[in-house]
Design a protein around this motif. Structure first.
Motif, mmCIF file in Angstrom:
data_model
loop_
_atom_site.group_PDB
_atom_site.id
_atom_site.type_symbol
_atom_site.label_atom_id
_atom_site.label_comp_id
_atom_site.label_asym_id
_atom_site.label_seq_id
_atom_site.Cartn_x
_atom_site.Cartn_y
_atom_site.Cartn_z
ATOM 1 N N MET A 53 95.040 29.244 111.064
ATOM 2 C CA MET A 53 93.682 29.233 111.619
ATOM 3 C C MET A 53 93.473 27.962 112.437
ATOM 4 O O MET A 53 93.751 26.853 111.976
ATOM 5 N N LYS A 54 92.994 28.122 113.665
ATOM 6 C CA LYS A 54 92.814 26.972 114.542
ATOM 7 C C LYS A 54 91.574 26.172 114.159
ATOM 8 O O LYS A 54 90.589 26.727 113.678
ATOM 9 N N PRO A 55 91.630 24.854 114.379
ATOM 10 C CA PRO A 55 90.482 24.008 114.029
ATOM 11 C C PRO A 55 89.235 24.396 114.820
ATOM 12 O O PRO A 55 89.315 24.774 115.990
ATOM 13 N N SER A 56 88.084 24.290 114.182
ATOM 14 C CA SER A 56 86.813 24.574 114.848
ATOM 15 C C SER A 56 86.338 23.344 115.607
ATOM 16 O O SER A 56 86.847 22.232 115.407
ATOM 17 N N ASN A 57 85.340 23.548 116.458
ATOM 18 C CA ASN A 57 84.788 22.392 117.166
ATOM 19 C C ASN A 57 84.148 21.397 116.187
ATOM 20 O O ASN A 57 84.136 20.193 116.435
ATOM 21 N N THR A 58 83.641 21.899 115.035
ATOM 22 C CA THR A 58 83.065 21.012 114.023
ATOM 23 C C THR A 58 84.147 20.118 113.418
ATOM 24 O O THR A 58 83.937 18.911 113.227
ATOM 25 N N TYR A 59 85.301 20.692 113.130
ATOM 26 C CA TYR A 59 86.411 19.904 112.585
ATOM 27 C C TYR A 59 86.860 18.843 113.592
ATOM 28 O O TYR A 59 87.089 17.679 113.231
ATOM 29 N N ILE A 60 87.001 19.246 114.845
ATOM 30 C CA ILE A 60 87.416 18.310 115.891
ATOM 31 C C ILE A 60 86.378 17.199 116.038
ATOM 32 O O ILE A 60 86.713 16.014 116.143
ATOM 33 N N GLU A 98 91.174 14.797 127.328
ATOM 34 C CA GLU A 98 90.973 16.175 126.867
ATOM 35 C C GLU A 98 92.298 16.903 126.676
ATOM 36 O O GLU A 98 92.483 17.609 125.674
ATOM 37 N N LYS A 99 93.200 16.755 127.622
ATOM 38 C CA LYS A 99 94.474 17.482 127.548
ATOM 39 C C LYS A 99 95.245 17.101 126.289
ATOM 40 O O LYS A 99 95.840 17.967 125.631
ATOM 41 N N GLU A 100 95.223 15.817 125.956
ATOM 42 C CA GLU A 100 95.930 15.376 124.751
ATOM 43 C C GLU A 100 95.290 15.944 123.491
ATOM 44 O O GLU A 100 95.991 16.312 122.541
ATOM 45 N N LEU A 101 93.968 16.026 123.476
ATOM 46 C CA LEU A 101 93.271 16.592 122.325
ATOM 47 C C LEU A 101 93.534 18.089 122.201
ATOM 48 O O LEU A 101 93.692 18.608 121.092
ATOM 49 N N ILE A 102 93.569 18.783 123.317
ATOM 50 C CA ILE A 102 93.873 20.222 123.304
ATOM 51 C C ILE A 102 95.254 20.458 122.700
ATOM 52 O O ILE A 102 95.450 21.356 121.863
ATOM 53 N N GLU A 103 96.213 19.612 123.101
ATOM 54 C CA GLU A 103 97.575 19.748 122.570
ATOM 55 C C GLU A 103 97.626 19.361 121.088
ATOM 56 O O GLU A 103 98.274 20.028 120.282
ATOM 57 N N GLU A 104 96.934 18.284 120.734
ATOM 58 C CA GLU A 104 96.963 17.814 119.344
ATOM 59 C C GLU A 104 96.392 18.849 118.380
ATOM 60 O O GLU A 104 96.986 19.116 117.318
#
Length: 215
Positions: free
Chosen positions: A1-8, A29-35
């Motif tokens: 399950m992918k992290p939610s925006n709340t988790y991020i 942003e790109k690094e966060l998307i990959e992380e």
């Protein structure tokens, strides 16, 4: 399950408060998307929420950056906290669940083993967690939201100055008194003890950084 925006959002907020992401740092942003392994949308939603509480700022055609720590904003936060922390404790004495009260005493026990200079980060984090439990135990969603935002400002400030508790014995005893009052369901004493604790701490900050005493 992918992290939610709340988790991020919560993950990045913690990093900013703990200065893992420092004032002025660019947010990639790109690094966060990959992380986090998500699309751009949840990352952007998290950054919008961080912007709403003053932790990041977006500059058009430049990028998103961690905000600087604004001393005036910190001062204002302390002035408001002075009264609201007592209200949270009063409500917590009426509404706290047994597991919340138990965690308060677990935190107090951890404090007894800290070296206040070496472990200043742990002291700050556990103090913030103690007050977070109290406000969550208040059961008042509006109060919780307001105090969460105020404590975000003050916690980052304390981390930035590497704050060491001036009078550890007093600090430790008043936390215990707050927890015992909540455990005893004594709402009046919980509020009184918390207000005294908060006022003394705020006055220490005021004398050192803002040049005046709170009324």
């Amino acid at each position: 399950m992918k992290p939610s925006n709340t988790y991020i959002f919560e993950t990045l907020k913690k990093r900013i408060i703990n200065l893992e992401m420092k004032p002025g740092d660019a947010v990639q942003e790109k690094e966060l998307i990959e992380e986090f392994g998500v699309s751009r949308t949840p990352v952007r939603e998290a950054l919008i929420k961080l912007g709403q509480i003053g932790l990041v700022e977006t500059r058009p055609r430049v990028g998103t950056f961690v905000t600087q720590i604004d001393l005036k904003s910190v001062q204002n936060a302390y002035e408001v906290k002075k009264n609201l922390e007592g209200l949270a404790a009063e409500l917590a004495a009426r509404r706290a669940k047994d597991d919340q009260i138990k965690e308060l005493f677990v935190i107090i026990e951890r404090f007894s083993g800290y070296d206040i200079v070496r472990d200043y980060k742990l002291c700050i984090n556990d103090d913030q967690r103690f007050h977070q439990i109290v406000r969550q135990a208040s059961g008042n969603e509006m109060l919780i939201e307001i105090l969460d935002q105020l404590n975000t400002k003050t916690a980052r400030f304390l981390q930035s100055i590497e704050y060491v508790i001036d009078d550890f014995d007093w600090f430790y005893e008043t936390l215990k008194n707050m927890a015992h009052a909540i455990e005893a369901r004594d709402s009046e004493q919980a509020r009184k003890t918390t207000e005294e604790h908060t006022l003394k701490f705020v006055n220490q900050m005021s004398r050192r950084f803002f040049g005046y005493m709170m009324p």
